[in-house]
Design a protein around this motif. Sequence first.
Motif, PDB file in Angstrom:
ATOM      1  N   VAL A  54       0.877  -1.165   0.000  1.00 10.22           N
ATOM      2  CA  VAL A  54       0.000   0.000   0.000  1.00 10.22           C
ATOM      3  C   VAL A  54       0.914   1.216   0.000  1.00 10.22           C
ATOM      4  CG1 VAL A  54      -1.740   1.314   1.259  1.00 10.22           C
ATOM      5  CG2 VAL A  54      -1.868  -1.188   1.178  1.00 10.22           C
ATOM      6  N   ARG A  55       0.819   2.009  -1.048  1.00 14.10           N
ATOM      7  CA  ARG A  55       1.645   3.204  -1.209  1.00 14.10           C
ATOM      8  C   ARG A  55       0.810   4.415  -0.853  1.00 14.10           C
ATOM      9  NH1 ARG A  55       6.415   5.721  -0.890  1.00 14.10           N
ATOM     10  NH2 ARG A  55       6.905   6.998  -2.693  1.00 14.10           N
ATOM     11  N   ILE A  56       1.152   5.054   0.265  1.00 12.89           N
ATOM     12  CA  ILE A  56       0.501   6.294   0.677  1.00 12.89           C
ATOM     13  C   ILE A  56       1.369   7.444   0.178  1.00 12.89           C
ATOM     14  CG2 ILE A  56      -0.162   7.715   2.659  1.00 12.89           C
ATOM     15  CD1 ILE A  56      -0.720   5.065   4.131  1.00 12.89           C
ATOM     16  N   PHE A  57       0.758   8.390  -0.540  1.00 10.85           N
ATOM     17  CA  PHE A  57       1.508   9.511  -1.107  1.00 10.85           C
ATOM     18  C   PHE A  57       0.754  10.813  -0.887  1.00 10.85           C
ATOM     19  CE2 PHE A  57      -1.151   7.793  -4.430  1.00 10.85           C
ATOM     20  CZ  PHE A  57      -1.657   8.903  -5.079  1.00 10.85           C
ATOM     21  N   ASP A  58       1.422  11.921  -1.168  1.00  9.11           N
ATOM     22  CA  ASP A  58       0.856  13.261  -0.931  1.00  9.11           C
ATOM     23  C   ASP A  58       0.370  13.405   0.514  1.00  9.11           C
ATOM     24  OD1 ASP A  58       1.379  14.206  -3.467  1.00  9.11           O
ATOM     25  OD2 ASP A  58      -0.585  13.646  -4.258  1.00  9.11           O
ATOM     26  N   MET A  72      -2.683   0.509  -4.267  1.00 12.51           N
ATOM     27  CA  MET A  72      -2.245  -0.803  -3.800  1.00 12.51           C
ATOM     28  C   MET A  72      -1.626  -1.576  -4.960  1.00 12.51           C
ATOM     29  SD  MET A  72      -5.367  -1.865  -1.274  1.00 12.51           S
ATOM     30  CE  MET A  72      -6.668  -1.526  -2.432  1.00 12.51           C
ATOM     31  N   LEU A  73      -0.571  -2.315  -4.677  1.00  8.02           N
ATOM     32  CA  LEU A  73       0.074  -3.181  -5.658  1.00  8.02           C
ATOM     33  C   LEU A  73       0.064  -4.604  -5.111  1.00  8.02           C
ATOM     34  CD1 LEU A  73       3.213  -1.038  -6.476  1.00  8.02           C
ATOM     35  CD2 LEU A  73       1.287  -1.471  -8.002  1.00  8.02           C
ATOM     36  N   SER A  74      -0.559  -5.507  -5.849  1.00 10.65           N
ATOM     37  CA  SER A  74      -0.558  -6.912  -5.445  1.00 10.65           C
ATOM     38  C   SER A  74       0.511  -7.665  -6.232  1.00 10.65           C
ATOM     39  CB  SER A  74      -1.927  -7.540  -5.696  1.00 10.65           C
ATOM     40  OG  SER A  74      -2.153  -7.665  -7.091  1.00 10.65           O
ATOM     41  N   GLN A  75       0.684  -8.935  -5.910  1.00 10.07           N
ATOM     42  CA  GLN A  75       1.663  -9.764  -6.621  1.00 10.07           C
ATOM     43  C   GLN A  75       1.338  -9.813  -8.114  1.00 10.07           C
ATOM     44  OE1 GLN A  75       1.760 -14.028  -5.891  1.00 10.07           O
ATOM     45  NE2 GLN A  75       3.955 -13.859  -5.513  1.00 10.07           N
TER      46      GLN A  75
END
Length: 93
Positions: A54-58, A72-75
Motif C-alpha cells: 500500500v503506497r501512501i503519497f501526498d 495498492m500493488l498486489s503480486q
Amino acid sequence: RKSNPYGYNIRSFDPEGNELHIEVKTTTKGKENPFEITFREMNQWETDRYFMIVRIFDLKVLPDEIMYDYYMLSQMEKEQIKAEPLVYRINIL
C-alpha cells in the motif's frame, strides 16, 4: 528500531476471510515518486500470494486533519513496475 522478521507491516483479512500481508510505504511526495523496498520485502512479494504494498503519497499532516492518497500493488501487478537493486552488503572475508 526493531527489525520485522515477516517482510510486511500488517497482517489483515479481506471480506472473504483470506489472510493479507500488507507492506506500507509512505511519502509526502507525489504518486510517481519512486520508493524503496528491502530484499526481504521483495522476496515476500515474489513468494507470498497474500502480499501487497500500500503506497501512501501526498501525505499532509495538518493541525486538524491528515490528508493523503494511496494505491495498492498486489503480486499480480508486479509486472507493471520496474525494480532496480540499489544496495549490496559487503562482508570482508
